[in-house]
Scaffold this active site. Structure first.
Site, PDB file in Angstrom:
ATOM      1  N   ASP A 124      -2.659  -1.624  -5.757  1.00  0.00           N
ATOM      2  CA  ASP A 124      -2.859  -0.545  -4.521  1.00  0.00           C
ATOM      3  C   ASP A 124      -3.629   0.496  -5.413  1.00  0.00           C
ATOM      4  OD1 ASP A 124      -3.625   1.606  -3.110  1.00  0.00           O
ATOM      5  OD2 ASP A 124      -1.032   2.249  -3.671  1.00  0.00           O
ATOM      6  N   LEU A 151       0.840  -1.263  -0.280  1.00  0.00           N
ATOM      7  CA  LEU A 151       0.332   0.077   0.186  1.00  0.00           C
ATOM      8  C   LEU A 151       0.970   1.210  -0.365  1.00  0.00           C
ATOM      9  CD1 LEU A 151      -2.579  -1.075   2.370  1.00  0.00           C
ATOM     10  CD2 LEU A 151      -3.140  -1.106  -0.030  1.00  0.00           C
ATOM     11  N   CYS A 152       0.107   2.628   0.098  1.00  0.00           N
ATOM     12  CA  CYS A 152       1.012   3.671  -0.398  1.00  0.00           C
ATOM     13  C   CYS A 152       1.725   3.735   1.491  1.00  0.00           C
ATOM     14  CB  CYS A 152       0.088   4.871  -0.019  1.00  0.00           C
ATOM     15  SG  CYS A 152       0.335   6.574   0.195  1.00  0.00           S
ATOM     16  N   PRO A 153       3.197   4.214   1.368  1.00  0.00           N
ATOM     17  CA  PRO A 153       3.458   4.547  -0.407  1.00  0.00           C
ATOM     18  C   PRO A 153       4.647   4.073  -0.841  1.00  0.00           C
ATOM     19  CG  PRO A 153       4.864   5.538   1.368  1.00  0.00           C
ATOM     20  CD  PRO A 153       3.823   4.177   2.275  1.00  0.00           C
ATOM     21  N   MET A 154       4.306   2.405  -0.854  1.00  0.00           N
ATOM     22  CA  MET A 154       5.626   1.893  -1.257  1.00  0.00           C
ATOM     23  C   MET A 154       5.769   1.949  -2.715  1.00  0.00           C
ATOM     24  SD  MET A 154       6.951   0.746   1.454  1.00  0.00           S
ATOM     25  CE  MET A 154       8.614   0.022   1.096  1.00  0.00           C
TER      26      MET A 154
END
Lengths: 83, 197
Positions: free
Chosen positions: A45, A18-21
């Site tokens: 995502d 998920l964010c920010p990955m």
């Protein structure tokens, strides 16, 4: 251009992240590429659909295309000058 | 027809070529952005303040700073007051959520504040959020802190609050530097992006 015609130098698999990955992993991998080389990102995502184009625009990299593929979001990005 | 004043610099000739192709437009836009950025380095800098020490509020500064670094920006976070929890060696134990006085927190069943104030409700709410995050595969605080250091995000702990709370430099994770208001402001005055979180 059909995405299968694009040859990617490196593939970033950010599925399940998920964010920010997805953005962070893309940025890191892009650092290793030369100008003009292509990175393929696979993400699950839904935020990537907005974030990856924004990242590309902001970092001077080119989003060649993106599409949905069996629940995955697939992006092809070309490294720009200084990107 | 509009011609960019820098069109010449980027080698776009409009003579005998009245319609600019896409590549030429891209080149002009890129050059304009580079020019603006070069004149104004503030667009490439982010200075954040993290002032809250709960698990939920630990996320925004860490996510924004690591993403800013991924956008090629120079990013720093100034941890002050309860925000110090985020970079404390014991962050895993210190970062909690409180359901009390937080009507926005999702609960399995509606609960009045009187019940939420009972002993043990805080730890239960914290466990609930931790397991929800794990189930949804949300990036952990540990991963975000590792990333922040890996991406050279400046982590600055507020010396004044440390002294007031009785913290020592040794109480904080590797890579944290220490400073006061001037350390933050010196960075913030050069950054377009400043947020108090």
């Amino acid at each position: 251009m059909a995405s299968t015609d694009i040859e990617a130098k490196v593939v970033v698999d950010a599925r399940g992240l998920l964010c920010p990955m997805p953005v962070v992993k893309t940025a890191k991998a892009m650092k290793e590429l030369q100008t003009g080389e292509v990175l393929k990102l696979i993400s699950t995502d839904r935020g990537s659909v907005a974030d990856i184009p924004a990242w590309a625009e902001s970092t001077n990299n080119e989003l060649i295309e993106w599409h949905e593929e069996a629940g995955d979001f697939v992006f092809h990005l070309r490294k720009g000058q200084g990107g | 027809m509009y011609t960019s004043p820098r069109a010449k610099l980027v080698n776009v000739s409009t003579i005998g070529n009245p319609v600019l192709d896409e590549e030429a437009v891209r080149r002009i836009v890129r050059s304009e952005i580079e020019h603006a950025d070069a004149k104004d380095p503030g667009t490439a800098s982010a200075a954040l303040i993290a002032s809250k020490g709960t698990l939920d509020w630990a996320y925004p500064p860490l996510i924004l700073a690591t993403t800013a670094a991924s956008l090629g920006m120079e990013a720093s976070i100034f941890f002050t007051f309860y925000g110090l929890n985020i970079v404390h060696k014991d962050y895993d134990r210190l970062l909690k959520v409180s359901p009390l006085g937080n009507p926005a927190m999702p609960m399995p069943v509606p609960m009045p504040n009187l019940v939420l104030g009972l002993p043990g409700m805080g730890p239960i709410a914290t466990k609930m959020m931790q397991s929800k995050f794990r189930r949804k595969n949300v990036t952990t605080i540990r991963e975000l802190l590792d990333l922040a250091r890996d991406l050279d995000v400046g982590l600055i702990a507020c010396q004044m609050t440390m002294d007031a709370f009785g913290y020592k430099a040794d109480d904080f994770i590797q890579g944290v530097r220490f400073g006061g208001a001037a350390a933050f402001l010196a960075k913030a005055r050069k950054a377009h992006l400043t947020l108090f979180i």
